[in-house]
Scaffold this motif. Structure first.
Motif, PDB file in Angstrom:
ATOM      1  N   ALA A 340       0.831  -1.209   0.000  1.00  0.00           N
ATOM      2  CA  ALA A 340       0.000   0.000   0.000  1.00  0.00           C
ATOM      3  C   ALA A 340       0.862   1.254   0.000  1.00  0.00           C
ATOM      4  O   ALA A 340       0.558   2.236  -0.685  1.00  0.00           O
ATOM      5  CB  ALA A 340      -0.931  -0.012   1.207  1.00  0.00           C
ATOM      6  N   SER A 341       1.955   1.243   0.772  1.00  0.00           N
ATOM      7  CA  SER A 341       2.826   2.426   0.823  1.00  0.00           C
ATOM      8  C   SER A 341       3.523   2.646  -0.516  1.00  0.00           C
ATOM      9  O   SER A 341       3.686   3.789  -0.959  1.00  0.00           O
ATOM     10  CB  SER A 341       3.861   2.274   1.941  1.00  0.00           C
ATOM     11  OG  SER A 341       4.701   1.155   1.702  1.00  0.00           O
ATOM     12  N   GLN A 342       3.933   1.557  -1.176  1.00  0.00           N
ATOM     13  CA  GLN A 342       4.556   1.692  -2.498  1.00  0.00           C
ATOM     14  C   GLN A 342       3.553   2.228  -3.518  1.00  0.00           C
ATOM     15  O   GLN A 342       3.897   3.061  -4.364  1.00  0.00           O
ATOM     16  CB  GLN A 342       5.102   0.340  -2.954  1.00  0.00           C
ATOM     17  CG  GLN A 342       6.326  -0.129  -2.188  1.00  0.00           C
ATOM     18  CD  GLN A 342       6.723  -1.543  -2.569  1.00  0.00           C
ATOM     19  OE1 GLN A 342       5.871  -2.430  -2.742  1.00  0.00           O
ATOM     20  NE2 GLN A 342       8.022  -1.774  -2.697  1.00  0.00           N
ATOM     21  N   THR A 486      23.764   7.321   8.799  1.00  0.00           N
ATOM     22  CA  THR A 486      22.440   7.917   8.995  1.00  0.00           C
ATOM     23  C   THR A 486      21.763   8.176   7.657  1.00  0.00           C
ATOM     24  O   THR A 486      20.581   7.881   7.461  1.00  0.00           O
ATOM     25  CB  THR A 486      22.553   9.234   9.780  1.00  0.00           C
ATOM     26  OG1 THR A 486      23.145   8.969  11.052  1.00  0.00           O
ATOM     27  CG2 THR A 486      21.190   9.873   9.971  1.00  0.00           C
ATOM     28  N   VAL A 487      22.524   8.713   6.722  1.00  0.00           N
ATOM     29  CA  VAL A 487      21.975   9.039   5.405  1.00  0.00           C
ATOM     30  C   VAL A 487      21.508   7.777   4.686  1.00  0.00           C
ATOM     31  O   VAL A 487      20.426   7.744   4.085  1.00  0.00           O
ATOM     32  CB  VAL A 487      23.033   9.786   4.566  1.00  0.00           C
ATOM     33  CG1 VAL A 487      22.589   9.901   3.115  1.00  0.00           C
ATOM     34  CG2 VAL A 487      23.298  11.162   5.159  1.00  0.00           C
ATOM     35  N   LEU A 488      22.303   6.730   4.746  1.00  0.00           N
ATOM     36  CA  LEU A 488      21.955   5.494   4.048  1.00  0.00           C
ATOM     37  C   LEU A 488      20.755   4.795   4.676  1.00  0.00           C
ATOM     38  O   LEU A 488      20.137   3.937   4.041  1.00  0.00           O
ATOM     39  CB  LEU A 488      23.153   4.549   4.025  1.00  0.00           C
ATOM     40  CG  LEU A 488      24.353   5.032   3.203  1.00  0.00           C
ATOM     41  CD1 LEU A 488      25.525   4.082   3.367  1.00  0.00           C
ATOM     42  CD2 LEU A 488      23.983   5.172   1.732  1.00  0.00           C
ATOM     43  N   ALA A 489      20.437   5.177   5.892  1.00  0.00           N
ATOM     44  CA  ALA A 489      19.279   4.574   6.567  1.00  0.00           C
ATOM     45  C   ALA A 489      17.980   5.313   6.261  1.00  0.00           C
ATOM     46  O   ALA A 489      16.908   4.878   6.684  1.00  0.00           O
ATOM     47  CB  ALA A 489      19.521   4.547   8.077  1.00  0.00           C
ATOM     48  N   PHE A 490      18.061   6.420   5.518  1.00  0.00           N
ATOM     49  CA  PHE A 490      16.842   7.140   5.150  1.00  0.00           C
ATOM     50  C   PHE A 490      15.917   6.214   4.357  1.00  0.00           C
ATOM     51  O   PHE A 490      16.373   5.401   3.546  1.00  0.00           O
ATOM     52  CB  PHE A 490      17.164   8.360   4.283  1.00  0.00           C
ATOM     53  CG  PHE A 490      17.823   9.501   5.012  1.00  0.00           C
ATOM     54  CD1 PHE A 490      17.927   9.518   6.388  1.00  0.00           C
ATOM     55  CD2 PHE A 490      18.336  10.578   4.297  1.00  0.00           C
ATOM     56  CE1 PHE A 490      18.542  10.577   7.051  1.00  0.00           C
ATOM     57  CE2 PHE A 490      18.945  11.637   4.939  1.00  0.00           C
ATOM     58  CZ  PHE A 490      19.050  11.634   6.321  1.00  0.00           C
ATOM     59  N   THR A 491      14.624   6.386   4.546  1.00  0.00           N
ATOM     60  CA  THR A 491      13.643   5.587   3.810  1.00  0.00           C
ATOM     61  C   THR A 491      12.540   6.497   3.276  1.00  0.00           C
ATOM     62  O   THR A 491      12.463   7.674   3.625  1.00  0.00           O
ATOM     63  CB  THR A 491      13.003   4.516   4.720  1.00  0.00           C
ATOM     64  OG1 THR A 491      12.374   5.173   5.833  1.00  0.00           O
ATOM     65  CG2 THR A 491      14.044   3.528   5.226  1.00  0.00           C
ATOM     66  N   ARG A 493       9.982   8.926   1.518  1.00  0.00           N
ATOM     67  CA  ARG A 493      10.098  10.215   0.846  1.00  0.00           C
ATOM     68  C   ARG A 493      11.436  10.881   1.139  1.00  0.00           C
ATOM     69  O   ARG A 493      12.019  11.539   0.269  1.00  0.00           O
ATOM     70  CB  ARG A 493       8.944  11.128   1.290  1.00  0.00           C
ATOM     71  CG  ARG A 493       9.037  12.566   0.805  1.00  0.00           C
ATOM     72  CD  ARG A 493       9.058  12.661  -0.707  1.00  0.00           C
ATOM     73  NE  ARG A 493       9.243  14.032  -1.153  1.00  0.00           N
ATOM     74  CZ  ARG A 493       9.543  14.372  -2.401  1.00  0.00           C
ATOM     75  NH1 ARG A 493       9.688  13.443  -3.331  1.00  0.00           N
ATOM     76  NH2 ARG A 493       9.698  15.635  -2.739  1.00  0.00           N
ATOM     77  N   LYS A 494      11.947  10.698   2.337  1.00  0.00           N
ATOM     78  CA  LYS A 494      13.209  11.334   2.713  1.00  0.00           C
ATOM     79  C   LYS A 494      14.350  10.820   1.833  1.00  0.00           C
ATOM     80  O   LYS A 494      15.153  11.595   1.306  1.00  0.00           O
ATOM     81  CB  LYS A 494      13.492  11.055   4.187  1.00  0.00           C
ATOM     82  CG  LYS A 494      14.583  11.911   4.800  1.00  0.00           C
ATOM     83  CD  LYS A 494      14.656  11.659   6.302  1.00  0.00           C
ATOM     84  CE  LYS A 494      15.742  12.509   6.945  1.00  0.00           C
ATOM     85  NZ  LYS A 494      15.837  12.249   8.403  1.00  0.00           N
ATOM     86  N   ARG A 495      14.402   9.519   1.651  1.00  0.00           N
ATOM     87  CA  ARG A 495      15.449   8.938   0.805  1.00  0.00           C
ATOM     88  C   ARG A 495      15.241   9.322  -0.658  1.00  0.00           C
ATOM     89  O   ARG A 495      16.192   9.650  -1.375  1.00  0.00           O
ATOM     90  CB  ARG A 495      15.443   7.417   0.951  1.00  0.00           C
ATOM     91  CG  ARG A 495      16.453   6.704   0.068  1.00  0.00           C
ATOM     92  CD  ARG A 495      16.328   5.189   0.249  1.00  0.00           C
ATOM     93  NE  ARG A 495      17.237   4.477  -0.622  1.00  0.00           N
ATOM     94  CZ  ARG A 495      16.989   4.204  -1.900  1.00  0.00           C
ATOM     95  NH1 ARG A 495      15.861   4.615  -2.448  1.00  0.00           N
ATOM     96  NH2 ARG A 495      17.870   3.540  -2.630  1.00  0.00           N
ATOM     97  N   GLU A 496      13.982   9.295  -1.099  1.00  0.00           N
ATOM     98  CA  GLU A 496      13.699   9.631  -2.490  1.00  0.00           C
ATOM     99  C   GLU A 496      14.107  11.073  -2.797  1.00  0.00           C
ATOM    100  O   GLU A 496      14.708  11.358  -3.836  1.00  0.00           O
ATOM    101  CB  GLU A 496      12.212   9.434  -2.792  1.00  0.00           C
ATOM    102  CG  GLU A 496      11.850   9.733  -4.240  1.00  0.00           C
ATOM    103  CD  GLU A 496      10.362   9.630  -4.509  1.00  0.00           C
ATOM    104  OE1 GLU A 496       9.990   9.463  -5.679  1.00  0.00           O
ATOM    105  OE2 GLU A 496       9.575   9.736  -3.554  1.00  0.00           O
ATOM    106  N   TYR A 497      13.786  11.992  -1.890  1.00  0.00           N
ATOM    107  CA  TYR A 497      14.118  13.398  -2.129  1.00  0.00           C
ATOM    108  C   TYR A 497      15.630  13.605  -2.162  1.00  0.00           C
ATOM    109  O   TYR A 497      16.150  14.344  -3.010  1.00  0.00           O
ATOM    110  CB  TYR A 497      13.490  14.276  -1.052  1.00  0.00           C
ATOM    111  CG  TYR A 497      13.748  15.753  -1.267  1.00  0.00           C
ATOM    112  CD1 TYR A 497      13.083  16.452  -2.270  1.00  0.00           C
ATOM    113  CD2 TYR A 497      14.672  16.444  -0.484  1.00  0.00           C
ATOM    114  CE1 TYR A 497      13.328  17.796  -2.488  1.00  0.00           C
ATOM    115  CE2 TYR A 497      14.918  17.787  -0.693  1.00  0.00           C
ATOM    116  CZ  TYR A 497      14.248  18.460  -1.698  1.00  0.00           C
ATOM    117  OH  TYR A 497      14.503  19.790  -1.912  1.00  0.00           O
ATOM    118  N   LEU A 498      16.346  12.957  -1.259  1.00  0.00           N
ATOM    119  CA  LEU A 498      17.802  13.116  -1.220  1.00  0.00           C
ATOM    120  C   LEU A 498      18.446  12.601  -2.501  1.00  0.00           C
ATOM    121  O   LEU A 498      19.247  13.303  -3.131  1.00  0.00           O
ATOM    122  CB  LEU A 498      18.373  12.379  -0.010  1.00  0.00           C
ATOM    123  CG  LEU A 498      19.909  12.296   0.070  1.00  0.00           C
ATOM    124  CD1 LEU A 498      20.537  13.680   0.038  1.00  0.00           C
ATOM    125  CD2 LEU A 498      20.337  11.535   1.322  1.00  0.00           C
TER     126      LEU A 498
END
Length: 550
Positions: A340-342, A486-491, A493-498
């Protein structure tokens, strides 16, 4: 520094490749292109005197008495440009009157009823026979009418029959000039803005007729997106030329590319040819964008090996869904096992950009056609197809990637998508480090709206991006290291935006290097072919690319 000719060639190459197929199809539908009346327009405007800024164009318009604005009917930005002028406080400081070709002068009483609020939008559209007698997109035209109702003191239809007979087109010019003379009598102090089809604005056509009737008026012709002027301006040093002066009384603004212009026209011709008023088939448009990139990169669609060329790329072409419902996309994603989230994330992507390439399905889903987004999606597809569509869901479970590999693979995909978009659509605004720093100047609300992230998370990403970009430019003068774990652990929208923002920065670096001649099609082709799904390949490819672009 590259010469104008070299810059023009580099900026135009992919777009010219893509235009070949579009123009061929247009000629198969529209046989009027060789008529003298149309040639007069093309022949009249081949060069310009100087480049202009939008503010300079606006000043020229405000200081005129009558402004004839060229309309390419199939291009919404043509109508929206004039609507934006009418809404500009600098323009409507004096009385403004709008005259349009779209509405017959015989229907002036209907237009007046709408302006007085006596009839609604739907009745106006029906009674002026917009869909029968005009047939282009109603929405941008209605935006123009609404702007005039809000800010103009008069709104007039200027055209007369017959529209389909080019032998009588001169009579229509004379009729419109006569109506403008009447409008001047009613509004002696107003700035008269006129939207008329571009071919009418050859010097000996409507402009000559208006000058004959109103010789004392200071008249300006404002062209839009004239092909010859666009291609010539592509040789300027600036990223994107927004306007040029053609003559003392003629300017030209650029708010669309030739490819965008003719793709829109082709879509209308295709729809009219099939006598349909519903959703248009955007498949040929998508395939044409892909073909433009393929030709630019020197890729062989039919190669049967997978070394310096993708294997049988022609068999990997994507499925294209044009302007379908969200419910259909949900069903497609659900059948393929997306969570659902995807599903929400992919739907959000389509809503934000109008379209999306869905790599797991090898599918384009187009809700609303925007050239910039479609060009970016075409590059995304080509990046995946050159590697054999490794992310496509075919009953197999993809091998999990390490956080580093996933991060850098996503970043490179965004970089190539941005690069491909700028190659096919050079009007796409550049995104460089200075633009990144400007994000700090946004208000809390604006930053959250732009990023779709909480303020603290958006600032955290900006801080990392600025540190990372500075460290790659001057590796010996690194600031305190950011926390990569920390950055690699983003998931989410946060990871997508970065990864998107970092990719866009690198993609612009890549485009600049191409324009400067430091990177050629062969190097670019190898980037598209790099198998980022292999262990450590994405990280190594990113490091190598950054080293080359520094």
């Amino acid at each position: 520094m590259a010469t104008q000719g070299i810059l023009r060639s580099r900026r135009s190459a992919a777009q010219l490749h893509a235009l070949v197929g579009v123009e061929r199809e247009i000629r198969s539908y529209d046989h009027a292109g060789g008529r003298k009346y149309l040639r007069d327009f093309r022949d009249a405007y081949r060069s310009y005197e100087e480049t202009l800024t939008p503010d300079q164009v606006r000043d020229e318009i405000v200081s005129s008495d009558i402004v004839l604005v060229a309309d390419y009917h199939a291009l919404p930005s043509s109508q929206r440009y004039l609507a934006s002028l009418i809404r500009d406080p600098e323009v409507y400081r004096r009385p403004v009157v709008l005259g349009v070709e779209t509405i017959f002068s015989r229907d002036q009483h209907i237009l007046d009823e709408w302006r007085r609020g006596e009839i609604e939008e739907g009745e106006l559209r029906q009674r002026i026979r917009f869909d029968f007698d005009w047939g282009y997109d109603w929405t941008p035209f209605y935006e123009l009418l609404s702007a005039a109702r809000d800010h103009a003191v008069g709104l007039y239809g200027l055209d007369c029959m017959p529209r389909e007979d080019l032998r009588k087109i001169g009579a229509r010019d004379r009729h419109a000039a006569g109506k403008l003379s009447e409008i001047r009598e009613r509004h002696p102090d107003a700035l008269i803005l006129v939207l008329f089809g571009e071919s009418h604005l050859a010097p000996r056509h409507l402009p000559a007729q208006v000058r004959e009737r109103l010789p004392e008026e200071h008249m300006l012709t404002a062209l839009q997106n004239v092909d010859a002027l666009y291609w010539r301006a592509a040789g300027e040093q600036a990223d994107h030329v927004e306007a040029v002066r053609v003559a003392d009384d003629v300017v030209c603004v650029f708010n669309a590319t030739p490819l965008e212009k003719y793709e829109n026209y082709r879509l209308y011709l295709n729809r009219w040819g099939r006598d349909e008023t519903g959703a248009v088939d955007l498949g040929p448009t998508v395939y044409n964008l892909i073909d433009g990139l393929v030709r630019f990169l020197g890729i062989n669609l039919y190669s049967n090996h997978n070394t310096t060329q993708p294997r049988l790329l022609v068999d990997l072409m994507p499925e294209v869904y044009s302007r379908n419902s969200d419910a259909l996309l949900r069903r497609l994603l659900s059948r393929k096992g997306f969570s659902a989230s995807q599903r929400r994330m992919m739907l959000q992507r389509v809503h934000e950009r109008g379209s999306a390439y869905l790599a797991p399905l090898n599918t384009f889903y187009i809700r609303q056609f925007h050239m910039m987004s479609a060009a970016e999606d075409a590059a995304r597809f080509l990046h995946h197809a050159c590697r054999g569509l490794p992310d496509r869901v075919n009953g197999k479970i993809p091998e999990p990637r390490t956080p580093h590999d996933a991060f850098f693979a996503a970043t490179i995909e965004h970089a190539l998508a941005c690069f491909g978009s700028r190659i096919l659509y050079p009007a796409r605004p550049a995104f460089r480090d200075a633009d990144l720093l400007a994000r700090y100047e946004l208000t809390r609300e604006d930053l959250e709206e732009q990023t779709s992230l909480p303020y603290a998370e958006a600032i955290e990403i900006l801080d990392f991006l600025n540190w990372h970009r500075a460290s790659t430019r001057k590796p010996r003068e690194r600031a305190a290291a950011s926390d990569w774990s920390t950055v690699l652990a983003f998931t989410g929208r946060k990871r997508e935006y970065l990864t998107q923002q970092l990719g866009y920065l690198v993609g612009n670096d890549l485009y600049d290097s191409y324009i400067e001649g430091r990177v050629g099609p062969a190097v670019l082709r190898r980037l598209f072919l790099t198998h980022l799904e292999e262990p450590n390949a994405a990280r190594e490819a990113y490091a190598s690319l950054n080293s080359r672009l520094r």
